[in-house]
Design an enzyme around this catalytic site. Structure first.
Site, PDB file in Angstrom:
ATOM      1  N   TYR A  22      24.875  83.081  -9.714  1.00  0.00           N
ATOM      2  CA  TYR A  22      23.868  84.027 -10.190  1.00  0.00           C
ATOM      3  C   TYR A  22      24.119  84.353 -11.661  1.00  0.00           C
ATOM      4  CZ  TYR A  22      21.256  88.356 -10.794  1.00  0.00           C
ATOM      5  OH  TYR A  22      20.419  89.335 -11.277  1.00  0.00           O
ATOM      6  N   GLU A  44      16.207  95.209  -7.165  1.00  0.00           N
ATOM      7  CA  GLU A  44      17.023  96.235  -7.837  1.00  0.00           C
ATOM      8  C   GLU A  44      16.920  97.564  -7.090  1.00  0.00           C
ATOM      9  OE1 GLU A  44      19.248  95.843 -10.121  1.00  0.00           O
ATOM     10  OE2 GLU A  44      18.715  93.881 -10.943  1.00  0.00           O
ATOM     11  N   TRP A  52      25.460  94.382  -5.288  1.00  0.00           N
ATOM     12  CA  TRP A  52      24.475  93.346  -5.612  1.00  0.00           C
ATOM     13  C   TRP A  52      24.712  92.100  -4.751  1.00  0.00           C
ATOM     14  CZ3 TRP A  52      19.848  93.062  -7.162  1.00  0.00           C
ATOM     15  CH2 TRP A  52      19.307  91.861  -7.611  1.00  0.00           C
TER      16      TRP A  52
END
Length: 188
Positions: A22, A44, A52
């Protein structure tokens, strides 16, 4: 430095390969387009209060559950869809965040301006990369202004910290550390 000899931002080396990929391939790269940015706003928001990494691991589930983040489809979701999503183990089952995503799709559909243009209008002037992650702010005047405008337009789960994370993830700011191997890209 990692086993491949590349220097990365600290957070990218603190997890599995998914995190590194990522970081290397997506984070901080300029991203435009209504669907892509609606997906990022949604993810988000779901990340708020969570790692995350949890969101990355569930990203394909989110894409399936929210019709590839097609704004019109998600905007049409109703109470039956909310109940369906609350039983979907491939996503984070948080009613407030699910309802916010649907509401945010409706807010995107109601915009009188392109979502990309709206969000990117808050991108600050390019600045030097930070020396370390300790030099990266959690909130900026631009993210505060973006969050205020999104809330004014009916968006939820888009506070200044979430707005700044969105700015980082979509290349509106380049917060890769100065020593990071990922090449800097022009964001405007």
């Amino acid at each position: 430095m990692t086993d491949d000899g590349r220097i990365r931002c600290d957070w990218a080396d603190q997890g599995p390969q998914l995190y590194r990929d990522y970081h290397d391939d997506e984070w901080g790269r300029p991203l435009r387009g209504t669907v892509a940015l609606f997906e990022r706003i949604s993810l988000e928001a779901f990340q708020s209060g969570l790692s995350w990494l949890i969101i990355l691991r569930k990203r394909e589930g989110f894409r399936a559950a929210f019709a590839g983040f097609d704004v019109d489809t998600v905007a049409a979701y109703d109470d039956n869809d909310i109940e369906r999503l609350m039983t979907d183990s491939t996503i984070v089952r948080n009613r407030a965040k699910i309802e916010a995503t649907i509401g945010n799709a409706r807010a995107v559909a109601a915009l009188d301006v392109d979502l990309s243009d709206l969000l990117w209008s808050y991108a600050p002037a390019r600045r030097p990369r930070p020396a370390s992650m300790a030099d990266v702010p959690a909130v900026t005047p631009e993210s505060t202004a973006m969050a205020r405008e999104l809330k004014r337009r009916g968006f939820r789960f888009v506070g200044p910290t979430t707005a700044y994370a969105l700015m980082q993830a979509t290349g509106m700011v380049d917060d890769h550390i100065a020593a990071c191997w990922v090449p800097a890209v022009e964001h405007r």
